[in-house]
Write a protein that holds these residues in place. Structure first.
Motif, PDB file in Angstrom:
ATOM      1  N   ASN A  86       0.811  -1.210   0.000  1.00 35.95           N
ATOM      2  CA  ASN A  86       0.000   0.000   0.000  1.00 35.95           C
ATOM      3  C   ASN A  86       0.850   1.267   0.000  1.00 35.95           C
ATOM      4  OD1 ASN A  86      -2.302  -1.565  -0.007  1.00 35.95           O
ATOM      5  ND2 ASN A  86      -2.553  -1.485   2.204  1.00 35.95           N
ATOM      6  N   ILE A  87       2.056   1.191   0.531  1.00 33.81           N
ATOM      7  CA  ILE A  87       2.966   2.341   0.498  1.00 33.81           C
ATOM      8  C   ILE A  87       3.364   2.634  -0.941  1.00 33.81           C
ATOM      9  CG2 ILE A  87       5.232   3.213   1.176  1.00 33.81           C
ATOM     10  CD1 ILE A  87       4.940   1.406   3.701  1.00 33.81           C
ATOM     11  N   GLU A 124       2.903   6.035  -5.756  1.00 35.39           N
ATOM     12  CA  GLU A 124       2.619   6.175  -7.195  1.00 35.39           C
ATOM     13  C   GLU A 124       1.394   7.052  -7.434  1.00 35.39           C
ATOM     14  OE1 GLU A 124       2.169   3.430 -11.158  1.00 35.39           O
ATOM     15  OE2 GLU A 124       1.679   2.535  -9.232  1.00 35.39           O
ATOM     16  N   GLU A 125       0.342   6.822  -6.699  1.00 32.55           N
ATOM     17  CA  GLU A 125      -0.899   7.581  -6.894  1.00 32.55           C
ATOM     18  C   GLU A 125      -0.758   9.044  -6.476  1.00 32.55           C
ATOM     19  OE1 GLU A 125      -3.726   5.372  -4.589  1.00 32.55           O
ATOM     20  OE2 GLU A 125      -3.708   3.675  -5.970  1.00 32.55           O
TER      21      GLU A 125
END
Length: 71
Positions: free
Chosen positions: A61-62, A67-68
């Motif tokens: 999730n990191i 990226e997002e």
């Protein structure tokens, strides 16, 4: 260069590393870095957050968040 060690159990190999144990802690830390695009960051990332999964899930999730967010 900033060295970030993201692992729930294993301690960093030296004092040169910032030790982070949860996804949300990592997000908070990365958001405090000024001009993150101009900083070299080495990240050592464990595969699962173990007992710290309650605080943001597993460590993938990191990477997804980085990226997002465009950081």
């Amino acid at each position: 260069m900033i060295k970030v060690w993201i692992d729930d159990i294993s301690t960093p190999p030296s004092k040169d590393w910032i030790w982070i144990q949860s996804v949300n802690e990592a997000k908070e830390y990365f958001l405090t870095l000024p001009f993150i695009k101009n900083i070299n960051i080495l990240i050592s990332l464990d595969h699962d957050a173990g007992d710290f999964a309650f605080d943001g899930g597993d460590y993938i999730n990191i990477l997804n968040w980085l990226e997002e967010s465009g950081l």
